[in-house]
Design a protein around this motif. Structure first.
Motif, PDB file in Angstrom:
ATOM      1  N   ALA A  42      26.972 -58.457 -11.589  1.00  0.00           N
ATOM      2  CA  ALA A  42      26.604 -57.921 -10.275  1.00  0.00           C
ATOM      3  C   ALA A  42      25.835 -56.603 -10.354  1.00  0.00           C
ATOM      4  O   ALA A  42      25.065 -56.289  -9.449  1.00  0.00           O
ATOM      5  N   LEU A  43      26.016 -55.822 -11.409  1.00  0.00           N
ATOM      6  CA  LEU A  43      25.328 -54.535 -11.508  1.00  0.00           C
ATOM      7  C   LEU A  43      24.065 -54.586 -12.357  1.00  0.00           C
ATOM      8  O   LEU A  43      23.241 -53.666 -12.292  1.00  0.00           O
ATOM      9  N   GLU A  44      23.910 -55.625 -13.148  1.00  0.00           N
ATOM     10  CA  GLU A  44      22.722 -55.721 -13.999  1.00  0.00           C
ATOM     11  C   GLU A  44      21.467 -55.845 -13.152  1.00  0.00           C
ATOM     12  O   GLU A  44      21.482 -56.451 -12.097  1.00  0.00           O
ATOM     13  N   GLY A  45      20.401 -55.259 -13.637  1.00  0.00           N
ATOM     14  CA  GLY A  45      19.118 -55.411 -12.967  1.00  0.00           C
ATOM     15  C   GLY A  45      18.308 -54.134 -12.997  1.00  0.00           C
ATOM     16  O   GLY A  45      18.625 -53.172 -13.704  1.00  0.00           O
ATOM     17  N   THR A  46      17.260 -54.132 -12.205  1.00  0.00           N
ATOM     18  CA  THR A  46      16.340 -53.000 -12.108  1.00  0.00           C
ATOM     19  C   THR A  46      16.651 -52.228 -10.833  1.00  0.00           C
ATOM     20  O   THR A  46      16.826 -52.822  -9.766  1.00  0.00           O
ATOM     21  N   TRP A  47      16.693 -50.919 -10.968  1.00  0.00           N
ATOM     22  CA  TRP A  47      17.056 -50.042  -9.858  1.00  0.00           C
ATOM     23  C   TRP A  47      16.004 -48.952  -9.681  1.00  0.00           C
ATOM     24  O   TRP A  47      15.580 -48.327 -10.654  1.00  0.00           O
ATOM     25  N   ASP A  48      15.596 -48.721  -8.427  1.00  0.00           N
ATOM     26  CA  ASP A  48      14.724 -47.592  -8.090  1.00  0.00           C
ATOM     27  C   ASP A  48      15.607 -46.373  -7.865  1.00  0.00           C
ATOM     28  O   ASP A  48      16.641 -46.457  -7.189  1.00  0.00           O
ATOM     29  N   PRO A  96      36.333 -51.458 -11.296  1.00  0.00           N
ATOM     30  CA  PRO A  96      36.271 -52.366 -10.157  1.00  0.00           C
ATOM     31  C   PRO A  96      37.223 -51.988  -9.025  1.00  0.00           C
ATOM     32  O   PRO A  96      36.932 -52.261  -7.859  1.00  0.00           O
ATOM     33  N   GLU A  97      38.347 -51.350  -9.335  1.00  0.00           N
ATOM     34  CA  GLU A  97      39.271 -50.952  -8.275  1.00  0.00           C
ATOM     35  C   GLU A  97      38.694 -49.829  -7.426  1.00  0.00           C
ATOM     36  O   GLU A  97      38.780 -49.846  -6.206  1.00  0.00           O
ATOM     37  N   ALA A  98      38.100 -48.840  -8.067  1.00  0.00           N
ATOM     38  CA  ALA A  98      37.506 -47.716  -7.347  1.00  0.00           C
ATOM     39  C   ALA A  98      36.065 -47.991  -6.934  1.00  0.00           C
ATOM     40  O   ALA A  98      35.487 -47.227  -6.166  1.00  0.00           O
ATOM     41  N   LYS A  99      35.493 -49.058  -7.460  1.00  0.00           N
ATOM     42  CA  LYS A  99      34.087 -49.407  -7.222  1.00  0.00           C
ATOM     43  C   LYS A  99      33.174 -48.238  -7.572  1.00  0.00           C
ATOM     44  O   LYS A  99      32.308 -47.835  -6.812  1.00  0.00           O
ATOM     45  N   THR A 100      33.415 -47.685  -8.785  1.00  0.00           N
ATOM     46  CA  THR A 100      32.580 -46.588  -9.269  1.00  0.00           C
ATOM     47  C   THR A 100      32.004 -46.929 -10.639  1.00  0.00           C
ATOM     48  O   THR A 100      32.647 -47.588 -11.452  1.00  0.00           O
ATOM     49  N   LEU A 101      30.789 -46.467 -10.850  1.00  0.00           N
ATOM     50  CA  LEU A 101      30.098 -46.606 -12.127  1.00  0.00           C
ATOM     51  C   LEU A 101      29.888 -45.200 -12.677  1.00  0.00           C
ATOM     52  O   LEU A 101      29.269 -44.362 -12.016  1.00  0.00           O
ATOM     53  N   SER A 102      30.438 -44.941 -13.853  1.00  0.00           N
ATOM     54  CA  SER A 102      30.280 -43.641 -14.505  1.00  0.00           C
ATOM     55  C   SER A 102      29.340 -43.810 -15.692  1.00  0.00           C
ATOM     56  O   SER A 102      29.543 -44.702 -16.519  1.00  0.00           O
ATOM     57  N   LEU A 103      28.317 -42.959 -15.769  1.00  0.00           N
ATOM     58  CA  LEU A 103      27.310 -43.059 -16.831  1.00  0.00           C
ATOM     59  C   LEU A 103      27.170 -41.731 -17.567  1.00  0.00           C
ATOM     60  O   LEU A 103      26.989 -40.685 -16.943  1.00  0.00           O
ATOM     61  N   ALA A 104      27.248 -41.778 -18.876  1.00  0.00           N
ATOM     62  CA  ALA A 104      26.867 -40.642 -19.710  1.00  0.00           C
ATOM     63  C   ALA A 104      25.391 -40.839 -20.023  1.00  0.00           C
ATOM     64  O   ALA A 104      24.980 -41.931 -20.402  1.00  0.00           O
ATOM     65  N   GLY A 114      24.249 -35.482 -19.816  1.00  0.00           N
ATOM     66  CA  GLY A 114      25.228 -35.196 -18.778  1.00  0.00           C
ATOM     67  C   GLY A 114      25.994 -36.423 -18.352  1.00  0.00           C
ATOM     68  O   GLY A 114      26.025 -37.447 -19.047  1.00  0.00           O
ATOM     69  N   LEU A 115      26.593 -36.295 -17.187  1.00  0.00           N
ATOM     70  CA  LEU A 115      27.426 -37.347 -16.628  1.00  0.00           C
ATOM     71  C   LEU A 115      27.017 -37.599 -15.189  1.00  0.00           C
ATOM     72  O   LEU A 115      26.766 -36.652 -14.430  1.00  0.00           O
ATOM     73  N   ALA A 116      26.960 -38.877 -14.811  1.00  0.00           N
ATOM     74  CA  ALA A 116      26.712 -39.275 -13.424  1.00  0.00           C
ATOM     75  C   ALA A 116      27.805 -40.250 -13.005  1.00  0.00           C
ATOM     76  O   ALA A 116      28.233 -41.085 -13.796  1.00  0.00           O
ATOM     77  N   VAL A 117      28.263 -40.118 -11.767  1.00  0.00           N
ATOM     78  CA  VAL A 117      29.278 -41.010 -11.221  1.00  0.00           C
ATOM     79  C   VAL A 117      28.753 -41.538  -9.891  1.00  0.00           C
ATOM     80  O   VAL A 117      28.387 -40.757  -9.005  1.00  0.00           O
ATOM     81  N   LEU A 125      23.615 -47.665  -5.179  1.00  0.00           N
ATOM     82  CA  LEU A 125      24.541 -46.809  -5.918  1.00  0.00           C
ATOM     83  C   LEU A 125      24.295 -45.381  -5.442  1.00  0.00           C
ATOM     84  O   LEU A 125      23.164 -44.899  -5.484  1.00  0.00           O
ATOM     85  N   GLU A 126      25.336 -44.717  -4.956  1.00  0.00           N
ATOM     86  CA  GLU A 126      25.210 -43.342  -4.484  1.00  0.00           C
ATOM     87  C   GLU A 126      26.103 -42.462  -5.342  1.00  0.00           C
ATOM     88  O   GLU A 126      27.295 -42.770  -5.503  1.00  0.00           O
ATOM     89  N   GLY A 127      25.522 -41.393  -5.884  1.00  0.00           N
ATOM     90  CA  GLY A 127      26.352 -40.591  -6.767  1.00  0.00           C
ATOM     91  C   GLY A 127      25.863 -39.186  -7.014  1.00  0.00           C
ATOM     92  O   GLY A 127      24.899 -38.727  -6.414  1.00  0.00           O
TER      93      GLY A 127
END
Length: 151
Positions: A42-48, A96-104, A114-117, A125-127
């Motif tokens: 569900a999260l794979e793909g291209t994002w602007d 999946p419970e919090a519906k958050t994606l954390s990226l280093a 850095g870190l993005a959540v 995706l809003e973070g």
């Protein structure tokens, strides 16, 4: 026993069985017996990407834009793309419970790790993000929208 002494009906049955075995062993039959490919993550793909430097509100024009590709990698994710003209890449985890994606992440200078959540909201995706080397710990904002081609 010579083939000529086998009754005709048995020769026909033997021929049909041999033909059936050949068809089952053919590449087309093998392809039909393969499991269906796994559905796309569900999260794979291209994002602007639209981003705002620390202190700016998302009602203002974005400070920078870009585009990234998010790929499933085992239990986690990897991403790469061009943001604000520089190449960024990183890895992350989805909760999946919090519906958050954390990226280093790591950027082009080497100083911009850095870190993005992100909160996952369908195709958005809003973070928030911060740099590891920022002594003040200022937080910026990003919004990612899935591209039509990235679905």
């Amino acid at each position: 026993m010579p083939l000529s002494r086998i009754p005709a009906i048995f020769r026909i049955i033997l021929s049909v069985l041999c033909l059936g075995l050949l068809l089952l062993a053919s590449p087309a039959a093998a392809a039909q017996n393969q499991p269906a490919p796994a559905p796309k993550d569900a999260l794979e793909g291209t994002w602007d990407v639209s981003g705002w430097e620390p202190g700016l509100k998302t009602t203002a024009e974005p400070s920078y834009t870009g585009q990234v590709q998010l790929h499933k990698r085992g239990d986690g994710y990897a991403f790469d793309g061009i943001i604000d003209g520089g190449e960024y890449f990183g890895v992350g985890l989805y909760d999946p419970e919090a519906k958050t994606l954390s990226l280093a992440f790591q950027g082009p200078s080497g100083e911009d790790a850095g870190l993005a959540v992100f909160k996952v909201k369908g195709d958005t995706l809003e973070g928030h993000w911060l740099y590891q080397t920022d002594e003040e710990g200022q937080i910026g904002t990003e919004v990612w929208h899935r591209t039509a081609a990235g679905k």
